[in-house]
Design a protein around this motif. Structure first.
Motif, PDB file in Angstrom:
ATOM      1  N   LEU A   9       0.847  -1.192   0.000  1.00 20.77           N
ATOM      2  CA  LEU A   9       0.000   0.000   0.000  1.00 20.77           C
ATOM      3  C   LEU A   9       0.883   1.241   0.000  1.00 20.77           C
ATOM      4  O   LEU A   9       1.298   1.720   1.054  1.00 20.77           O
ATOM      5  CB  LEU A   9      -0.933  -0.009   1.216  1.00 20.77           C
ATOM      6  N   GLY A  10       1.215   1.739  -1.191  1.00 21.61           N
ATOM      7  CA  GLY A  10       2.096   2.888  -1.317  1.00 21.61           C
ATOM      8  C   GLY A  10       1.337   4.201  -1.375  1.00 21.61           C
ATOM      9  O   GLY A  10       0.109   4.238  -1.414  1.00 21.61           O
ATOM     10  N   THR A  11       2.080   5.307  -1.396  1.00 22.51           N
ATOM     11  CA  THR A  11       1.450   6.621  -1.422  1.00 22.51           C
ATOM     12  C   THR A  11       0.839   6.962  -2.772  1.00 22.51           C
ATOM     13  O   THR A  11      -0.009   7.842  -2.856  1.00 22.51           O
ATOM     14  CB  THR A  11       2.466   7.723  -1.040  1.00 22.51           C
ATOM     15  N   SER A  12       1.253   6.258  -3.824  1.00 20.66           N
ATOM     16  CA  SER A  12       0.662   6.527  -5.145  1.00 20.66           C
ATOM     17  C   SER A  12      -0.115   5.341  -5.686  1.00 20.66           C
ATOM     18  O   SER A  12      -1.148   5.518  -6.318  1.00 20.66           O
ATOM     19  CB  SER A  12       1.739   6.932  -6.162  1.00 20.66           C
ATOM     20  N   THR A  13       0.359   4.112  -5.438  1.00 21.85           N
ATOM     21  CA  THR A  13      -0.322   2.942  -5.980  1.00 21.85           C
ATOM     22  C   THR A  13      -0.382   1.806  -4.959  1.00 21.85           C
ATOM     23  O   THR A  13       0.474   1.695  -4.082  1.00 21.85           O
ATOM     24  CB  THR A  13       0.370   2.413  -7.256  1.00 21.85           C
ATOM     25  N   LEU A  14      -1.393   0.981  -5.127  1.00 21.92           N
ATOM     26  CA  LEU A  14      -1.537  -0.258  -4.377  1.00 21.92           C
ATOM     27  C   LEU A  14      -1.108  -1.391  -5.296  1.00 21.92           C
ATOM     28  O   LEU A  14      -1.699  -1.600  -6.357  1.00 21.92           O
ATOM     29  CB  LEU A  14      -2.997  -0.442  -3.939  1.00 21.92           C
ATOM     30  N   LYS A  15      -0.049  -2.097  -4.917  1.00 19.26           N
ATOM     31  CA  LYS A  15       0.509  -3.167  -5.744  1.00 19.26           C
ATOM     32  C   LYS A  15       0.096  -4.529  -5.194  1.00 19.26           C
ATOM     33  O   LYS A  15       0.030  -4.709  -3.969  1.00 19.26           O
ATOM     34  CB  LYS A  15       2.038  -3.089  -5.781  1.00 19.26           C
ATOM     35  N   VAL A  16      -0.150  -5.479  -6.125  1.00 12.19           N
ATOM     36  CA  VAL A  16      -0.606  -6.821  -5.749  1.00 12.19           C
ATOM     37  C   VAL A  16       0.248  -7.864  -6.467  1.00 12.19           C
ATOM     38  O   VAL A  16       0.541  -7.729  -7.657  1.00 12.19           O
ATOM     39  CB  VAL A  16      -2.086  -7.032  -6.109  1.00 12.19           C
ATOM     40  N   SER A  17       0.638  -8.906  -5.723  1.00 15.79           N
ATOM     41  CA  SER A  17       1.387 -10.032  -6.282  1.00 15.79           C
ATOM     42  C   SER A  17       0.742 -11.332  -5.828  1.00 15.79           C
ATOM     43  O   SER A  17       0.460 -11.507  -4.641  1.00 15.79           O
ATOM     44  CB  SER A  17       2.845  -9.989  -5.818  1.00 15.79           C
ATOM     45  N   THR A  18       0.490 -12.250  -6.762  1.00 11.39           N
ATOM     46  CA  THR A  18      -0.066 -13.558  -6.428  1.00 11.39           C
ATOM     47  C   THR A  18       0.333 -14.566  -7.508  1.00 11.39           C
ATOM     48  O   THR A  18       1.000 -14.203  -8.481  1.00 11.39           O
ATOM     49  CB  THR A  18      -1.596 -13.476  -6.260  1.00 11.39           C
ATOM     50  N   SER A  78      -0.485   8.907   2.614  1.00 12.27           N
ATOM     51  CA  SER A  78       0.247  10.132   2.271  1.00 12.27           C
ATOM     52  C   SER A  78       1.105  10.525   3.464  1.00 12.27           C
ATOM     53  O   SER A  78       0.890  10.054   4.583  1.00 12.27           O
ATOM     54  CB  SER A  78      -0.714  11.274   1.901  1.00 12.27           C
ATOM     55  N   GLU A  79       2.108  11.366   3.204  1.00 16.63           N
ATOM     56  CA  GLU A  79       3.009  11.844   4.257  1.00 16.63           C
ATOM     57  C   GLU A  79       3.623  10.683   5.039  1.00 16.63           C
ATOM     58  O   GLU A  79       3.833  10.754   6.247  1.00 16.63           O
ATOM     59  CB  GLU A  79       2.270  12.797   5.201  1.00 16.63           C
ATOM     60  N   GLY A  80       3.903   9.593   4.319  1.00 17.79           N
ATOM     61  CA  GLY A  80       4.622   8.479   4.924  1.00 17.79           C
ATOM     62  C   GLY A  80       3.803   7.568   5.806  1.00 17.79           C
ATOM     63  O   GLY A  80       4.376   6.728   6.513  1.00 17.79           O
ATOM     64  N   LYS A  81       2.459   7.674   5.775  1.00 24.60           N
ATOM     65  CA  LYS A  81       1.664   6.791   6.623  1.00 24.60           C
ATOM     66  C   LYS A  81       0.302   6.509   5.994  1.00 24.60           C
ATOM     67  O   LYS A  81      -0.174   7.258   5.130  1.00 24.60           O
ATOM     68  CB  LYS A  81       1.469   7.399   8.014  1.00 24.60           C
ATOM     69  N   MET A  82      -0.294   5.409   6.413  1.00 26.61           N
ATOM     70  CA  MET A  82      -1.651   5.059   6.013  1.00 26.61           C
ATOM     71  C   MET A  82      -2.611   6.015   6.712  1.00 26.61           C
ATOM     72  O   MET A  82      -2.503   6.249   7.909  1.00 26.61           O
ATOM     73  CB  MET A  82      -1.937   3.607   6.408  1.00 26.61           C
ATOM     74  N   LYS A  83      -3.560   6.553   5.960  1.00 32.15           N
ATOM     75  CA  LYS A  83      -4.443   7.572   6.518  1.00 32.15           C
ATOM     76  C   LYS A  83      -5.533   6.981   7.403  1.00 32.15           C
ATOM     77  O   LYS A  83      -5.886   7.554   8.422  1.00 32.15           O
ATOM     78  CB  LYS A  83      -5.089   8.383   5.388  1.00 32.15           C
ATOM     79  N   SER A  84      -6.105   5.844   6.973  1.00 29.93           N
ATOM     80  CA  SER A  84      -7.228   5.260   7.693  1.00 29.93           C
ATOM     81  C   SER A  84      -7.294   3.768   7.409  1.00 29.93           C
ATOM     82  O   SER A  84      -7.279   3.352   6.246  1.00 29.93           O
ATOM     83  CB  SER A  84      -8.543   5.933   7.256  1.00 29.93           C
ATOM     84  N   ALA A  85      -7.370   2.957   8.463  1.00 26.19           N
ATOM     85  CA  ALA A  85      -7.480   1.514   8.275  1.00 26.19           C
ATOM     86  C   ALA A  85      -8.754   1.145   7.530  1.00 26.19           C
ATOM     87  O   ALA A  85      -8.764   0.252   6.683  1.00 26.19           O
ATOM     88  CB  ALA A  85      -7.438   0.806   9.634  1.00 26.19           C
ATOM     89  N   ALA A 110       0.307  -7.735   3.922  1.00 22.39           N
ATOM     90  CA  ALA A 110       0.196  -6.378   3.385  1.00 22.39           C
ATOM     91  C   ALA A 110       1.231  -5.472   4.023  1.00 22.39           C
ATOM     92  O   ALA A 110       1.465  -5.530   5.234  1.00 22.39           O
ATOM     93  CB  ALA A 110      -1.209  -5.819   3.627  1.00 22.39           C
ATOM     94  N   GLY A 111       1.850  -4.627   3.198  1.00 24.34           N
ATOM     95  CA  GLY A 111       2.807  -3.643   3.684  1.00 24.34           C
ATOM     96  C   GLY A 111       2.206  -2.254   3.659  1.00 24.34           C
ATOM     97  O   GLY A 111       1.504  -1.891   2.720  1.00 24.34           O
ATOM     98  N   VAL A 112       2.466  -1.482   4.711  1.00 26.40           N
ATOM     99  CA  VAL A 112       1.978  -0.104   4.806  1.00 26.40           C
ATOM    100  C   VAL A 112       3.165   0.822   5.059  1.00 26.40           C
ATOM    101  O   VAL A 112       4.233   0.371   5.494  1.00 26.40           O
ATOM    102  CB  VAL A 112       0.937   0.041   5.936  1.00 26.40           C
ATOM    103  N   PRO A 113       3.024   2.124   4.780  1.00 24.81           N
ATOM    104  CA  PRO A 113       4.147   3.049   4.981  1.00 24.81           C
ATOM    105  C   PRO A 113       4.701   3.006   6.400  1.00 24.81           C
ATOM    106  O   PRO A 113       3.977   2.752   7.371  1.00 24.81           O
ATOM    107  CB  PRO A 113       3.520   4.412   4.663  1.00 24.81           C
ATOM    108  N   VAL A 114       5.991   3.272   6.503  1.00 24.96           N
ATOM    109  CA  VAL A 114       6.738   3.087   7.753  1.00 24.96           C
ATOM    110  C   VAL A 114       6.182   3.916   8.911  1.00 24.96           C
ATOM    111  O   VAL A 114       6.170   3.459  10.063  1.00 24.96           O
ATOM    112  CB  VAL A 114       8.229   3.416   7.515  1.00 24.96           C
ATOM    113  N   PRO A 117       0.975   4.380  12.375  1.00 20.22           N
ATOM    114  CA  PRO A 117       0.946   3.978  13.791  1.00 20.22           C
ATOM    115  C   PRO A 117       0.621   2.496  13.952  1.00 20.22           C
ATOM    116  O   PRO A 117      -0.125   1.914  13.160  1.00 20.22           O
ATOM    117  CB  PRO A 117      -0.180   4.847  14.380  1.00 20.22           C
ATOM    118  N   GLN A 118       1.171   1.892  14.994  1.00 19.87           N
ATOM    119  CA  GLN A 118       0.942   0.473  15.263  1.00 19.87           C
ATOM    120  C   GLN A 118      -0.537   0.160  15.420  1.00 19.87           C
ATOM    121  O   GLN A 118      -1.018  -0.897  14.983  1.00 19.87           O
ATOM    122  CB  GLN A 118       1.698   0.057  16.538  1.00 19.87           C
TER     123      GLN A 118
END
Length: 343
Positions: A9-18, A78-85, A110-114, A117-118
């Motif tokens: 889950l990136g700031t510009s695109t959501l990438k999927v691999s399967t 955005s701004e290095g973090k997921m905005k809302s779960a 799933a990966g989210v920006p660094v 928050p936990q």
């Protein structure tokens, strides 16, 4: 049969691999309100570009449809973090609909920006795990699908870890090594430090300097040169394609010199931040690899490698790794992590 799915889950695109990394795709990480004015008029009838999700009694445009047609749209990160779960859950459910079949069971990583928050990471994991009904509609064709799927296990972890895991697998490493991931996205750059196989939050972080910093500075130079108003976002595609010139009003302008100048300066800022972060690692840490990933790795990777060498943070170029596909490497790594969680 259980499917394994990796998401980034990136700031510009959501990438999927399967499907053992055979099926890879990305969508803009945006959701938006429904705008019915243009329904059915698109020439492109694909699901990926016409995706509407029904959730909680309302509909959402997702991905490319939200980017191009929603009047009110919200970025998932955005701004290095997921905005809302909750909104990330909507985007991920929509992405799953593009790979899932009715009745599928899967293990998801799933990966989210660094800087996320936990608490938000745990909440997203809770939302994703379990049985789900996915109801989608194609805005171009009005076709509907109702899917019942089940997530048997779900991990949510900092996104650069996917590239770390895949890089170690590709290199045949049998044990964890100390490393730093530099994940350069559209709107932010994430840094993840790994020590003895564990992410170190105190030595990880995020910078606003990223690809859009470069496009903003190029746009300003072109505006001064031509007198035209140029939106930085309009330069993004040229940067992604590695072009050294752009067309403005039918006239060609070179951006090679200004692009290289600013890319080098921004890369130095990234390396300065890397040096600051690793200074907080335990004294016995020994960083063996610096790994550049994300879409910005194509533009900044070599400049980062050069800056690391100049600052004597690496002894040879092989200590700074750029994956073969730096855009999808996190998602591919997360699919491998999901596979490792099978009992």
């Amino acid at each position: 049969m259980v499917k394994f799915i990796g998401l980034d889950l990136g700031t510009s695109t959501l990438k999927v691999s399967t499907d053992n990394m055979a099926k890879l795709f990305k969508i803009p990480s945006i959701i938006g309100d429904v705008n019915e004015g243009w329904t059915g008029m698109a020439m492109d009838k694909s699901w990926i570009n016409n995706l509407i999700l029904e959730q909680g009694g309302r509909e959402y445009f997702v991905g490319e449809l939200a980017r191009t047609q929603s009047e009110i749209k919200r970025p998932i990160a955005s701004e290095g973090k997921m905005k809302s779960a909750e909104e990330a859950f909507i985007a991920i459910k929509s992405a799953l609909s593009l790979v899932a079949e009715d009745g599928d069971e899967y293990i998801l990583c799933a990966g989210v920006p660094v800087a996320t928050p936990q608490g938000e990471m745990k909440e997203l994991s809770r939302l994703l795990k379990g049985d789900h009904e996915i109801k989608i509609r194609n805005d171009a064709t009005s076709e509907k699908k109702d899917l019942s799927v089940s997530a048997k296990k779900c991990l949510v972890i900092p996104e650069p870890y996917g590239t770390y895991y895949k890089t170690l697998k590709d290199r045949g490493e049998e044990s964890a090594i100390d490393a730093v991931m530099i994940d350069i996205g559209h709107g932010s750059t994430d840094f993840l430090s790994m020590y003895q196989g564990h992410p170190m939050r105190t030595a990880s972080g995020s910078l606003n300097e990223a690809v859009d910093t470069l496009t903003s500075r190029i746009a300003k130079k072109l505006q001064d040169q031509t007198g035209r108003i140029i939106r930085p976002f309009d330069l993004m595609k040229s940067i992604e394609l590695g072009r050294d010139d752009v067309m403005l009003g039918g006239e060609r302008f070179s951006i090679k010199e200004v692009k290289e100048y600013y890319a080098e300066q921004i890369a130095r800022i990234m390396v300065d931040e890397t040096e600051r972060l690793i200074s907080t690692l335990p004294p016995d840490a020994y960083v063996e690899l610096y790994i550049c990933c994300g879409g910005g790795a194509y533009t900044f990777g070599e400049f980062i490698r050069n800056a690391l060498a100049e600052m004597k943070m690496i002894a040879n170029p092989e200590e700074c790794v750029i994956p073969e596909d730096p855009v999808m490497s996190n998602a591919m790594g997360f699919e491998l992590v999901a596979q490792s969680r099978i009992e």
